[in-house]
Design a protein around this motif. Sequence first.
Motif, PDB file in Angstrom:
ATOM      1  N   GLY B  46      39.901  26.150  37.056  1.00 33.32           N
ATOM      2  CA  GLY B  46      39.986  27.433  37.747  1.00 33.32           C
ATOM      3  C   GLY B  46      38.632  27.775  38.326  1.00 33.32           C
ATOM      4  N   ALA B  48      35.977  30.595  40.324  1.00 33.49           N
ATOM      5  CA  ALA B  48      35.688  31.989  40.671  1.00 33.49           C
ATOM      6  C   ALA B  48      34.286  32.084  41.230  1.00 33.49           C
ATOM      7  N   ALA B  98      38.767  33.260  37.384  1.00 28.35           N
ATOM      8  CA  ALA B  98      38.998  31.815  37.239  1.00 28.35           C
ATOM      9  C   ALA B  98      40.281  31.536  36.457  1.00 28.35           C
ATOM     10  N   TRP B 100      42.949  33.546  36.337  1.00 21.80           N
ATOM     11  CA  TRP B 100      44.093  33.843  37.229  1.00 21.80           C
ATOM     12  C   TRP B 100      44.301  32.701  38.221  1.00 21.80           C
ATOM     13  N   ASP B 101      43.190  32.137  38.709  1.00 19.96           N
ATOM     14  CA  ASP B 101      43.296  30.982  39.609  1.00 19.96           C
ATOM     15  C   ASP B 101      44.038  29.843  38.905  1.00 19.96           C
ATOM     16  N   LYS B 105      47.667  28.144  39.736  1.00 22.13           N
ATOM     17  CA  LYS B 105      47.721  26.697  39.992  1.00 22.13           C
ATOM     18  C   LYS B 105      48.736  26.028  39.060  1.00 22.13           C
ATOM     19  N   LEU B 111      48.127  32.610  44.370  1.00 23.13           N
ATOM     20  CA  LEU B 111      47.949  33.682  43.385  1.00 23.13           C
ATOM     21  C   LEU B 111      48.680  34.958  43.779  1.00 23.13           C
ATOM     22  N   TYR B 295      38.941  36.269  48.941  1.00 18.32           N
ATOM     23  CA  TYR B 295      39.824  35.822  47.850  1.00 18.32           C
ATOM     24  C   TYR B 295      40.497  36.978  47.108  1.00 18.32           C
ATOM     25  N   HIS B 298      44.355  38.379  47.333  1.00 15.26           N
ATOM     26  CA  HIS B 298      45.521  37.967  46.531  1.00 15.26           C
ATOM     27  C   HIS B 298      46.067  39.132  45.718  1.00 15.26           C
ATOM     28  N   GLY B 338      46.911  28.836  43.601  1.00  8.91           N
ATOM     29  CA  GLY B 338      45.753  29.584  43.103  1.00  8.91           C
ATOM     30  C   GLY B 338      45.123  30.428  44.196  1.00  8.91           C
ATOM     31  N   LEU B 339      43.783  30.503  44.148  1.00  7.79           N
ATOM     32  CA  LEU B 339      43.057  31.277  45.157  1.00  7.79           C
ATOM     33  C   LEU B 339      43.119  30.618  46.522  1.00  7.79           C
ATOM     34  N   GLU B 342      38.544  25.964  47.669  1.00 12.40           N
ATOM     35  CA  GLU B 342      37.946  24.810  46.991  1.00 12.40           C
ATOM     36  C   GLU B 342      36.472  24.717  47.341  1.00 12.40           C
TER      37      GLU B 342
END
Lengths: 400, 385
Positions: B46, B48, B98, B100-101, B105, B111, B295, B298, B338-339, B342
């Motif tokens: 994850g 962040a 991180a 939540w990401d 995922k 997200l 980000y 979300h 996820g978010l 990358e």
Amino acid sequence: MKITGVRTTLYVHQLSRRMGDANSPSGRTKGTNCVVELETDEGLTGIGLGGGGVRPQIQGLVEGLLKGQDPRRGYGLWQRMVDKHFKGGHDGLINDAISVLDMALWDLKAKANGEPLWKTLGGSLTKALAYASGIESPLADQEVHDWYAQMATQYGFKGGKLKVGLDQDADLRRLGLMDQALRRATDKPMLLIDANEYWSPKQAIRKVREMEERFDLGWVEEPARRWDFLGLKRVSEGVRTAVCAGENLDTLGDFLPYFHHRCADVIQVSYGMTGITCALQLADAAFGYELPVTLGGSPGNIHAHLATVMPNFMCLEVVDPGPGDGVFNSDVKIVDGWAVPGERPGLGIELDREALARQAVDRVPPGAGPSPFGRRRGAGLYEVRPTAAEKAEAAKGVEA
Amino acid sequence: MKITGFRVESYVMQMDRPIGDANFPAGEDLMPSSLLWIETDEGISGLAPGGGDVERFFHLLEGQDPREVVGIWRRLVDFVHKGGVVAAGGPISSIDVALWDLKAKLAGEPLWQTFGALEGRVKAYASGIDYCLGEDELFAFYRRLAEKGVDGGKLKIGLDMAADLRRLGVMREALSVASPRPHLMIDINEYWSPKQAVRYLHEIEKHFDITWVEEPARRWDYQGLRQVSQQVKAAVATAENLRHIGEIYPLIHEQAVDILNISAGQTGFTGCRQIAHLAHAYELPVSMMNCQANYMAHLAAALPNHLSMEVVDPGREHCLRFSHHIEDGCIVLSEEPGLGVEVDEAKLKALQANPPKRQGNFPFPRREGAGLYVKGLEPGEVKWR
């Protein structure tokens, strides 16, 4: 994943004991429930329980709004359902429909992840403190004692809630019996009382003060009308006991005066507020005000899933520690006085289809709704004690 | 699924343009930054923005299932009970994001869908953080976003009435291609006293219809903020410098705020969502803060009372990969799990290997005269004067 349709099945079941409160001391012996099954194109079905009186509204929301939508986007769908009923307000009947559909949407979201709802919500598998709630006005003194004693010994409950309001001497006596029964599990039971809006604020203050001379009470529930924030606040200022209120409110907005005037010391979130989504919003708002949150009784005690993510969660009402009513069961277990949700996907509800078919009905039969007799005469004015006829009816127990 | 480790990488971000406000109008284009990864036994990690002293909290994370993010949040917040969550909230915020990401995922979804949003789309407003920009640059910035349908803008003001009025006109003109009546916001960043704010706003409101005025008094001064709200037409927006729902409570209770500026810096998405829900109970809108790669949109996408999200876009994403973009006045998030952000590790390494020669001025100090008198722009302090 797309929602394809909904099925609703209404059924009647026998209660394990007579249940009633100050408004209906003779009680009722039957309950009605409704199984709402939200179907998807991937074979997963989301289950909600409730909304027996609003099947047309459920159908309307699914046909007009949910069909074709991805159930994992439930917060947005919740908002759409609420916004659709902007003009008339989303309280009352439509709220029951939104609530049960929201529950089925959450069930689907968790099932899509193959995990229990508590995990989808982000909770850790923590247990929720529970208390036993007899809704026992129709029970005789000995039965009151025996039921709480059974709850204490068999399930480890250390707290209980007594229905009060019509007869102060009987209430004092029965409080003593509940206290004594719960002492089988703890030397300091949590004693709660519930007046179900039968009193005026000043009646409440007189009665609770007298009870406080003999008992240390955890809360007094609904000691004034649900909307009477001044009266509720007055009670809170007039007694030592915390005021618990909110179970008859429907929406987040209804609670604004409660927060702003701090008239309830414990915020009660009932089953069938505007769904799980609204219950979570409400718990967050209560957290901002440092107010504890309690969850009202729920079928199969599935509220335990929500409890794990509410930041100020206090305790969970358990009316029936058994996992269901013969038609459905959940995997929430009561262990040592705590409600522990299980590992089945979603809300963990399983149905006995044969029992459901056998007990299915077309409409809610008289006397099988949650409050079949309405508000009792004398409420807020003077106490109308149970009549001889009511006592005789109550004494019949649950024999059909 | 278990958390096994974490990694924090720090670097200095060289932005594409400087940003500045009333406290530091000269502006700055260097910003110290970091990224946090939380690693699991299944190879997924994850991400962040942020980090800080994650080590202090890692014993609470190790071996936990990251999908239990709300339960973990509770443990992190309870852990810092004595010193207070406000002081220790930085790492908690990043850890929560991180997690939540990771949660999204693992569900194989963006997200915004994990949060239950119907679509990954959030109304945006442009925010130049632009005291350092000349009028041409101002115009170019707001016009660039207006051409993508963005119909609101927020200008940094507070030091020079004549210049502020002129620049508000430039912003409105630039935004006019998106709307005949664009939303005009102003931000003082706590440089004024409440009464200075009222006087200044009365003058501005003679010429412009202002949607909100941001931080017209100190972050904690609920009486001052309420006083401003009662004496001007514009809504008062505030709370970006508050970190926990407990700090928000007096503002809401005392009706000191009309719009809440929220962010994942308020103990993560979990804490931020709590604040939004409290605001919702009081019928107050919230507005998500700016951030790298937008980000935080979300969560904004799922909030019932979200107004519009701040887009600064100064070029802070040199080592990030994402496909979020602005379209029809909205931040449009991708369908990536996820978010949807990358890290380009090679670019990150290059940034770390060649740090800028100077430290930069972030975070901005408070400017002389704040809350007392206006210390005007010094000759040469900003390049446009």
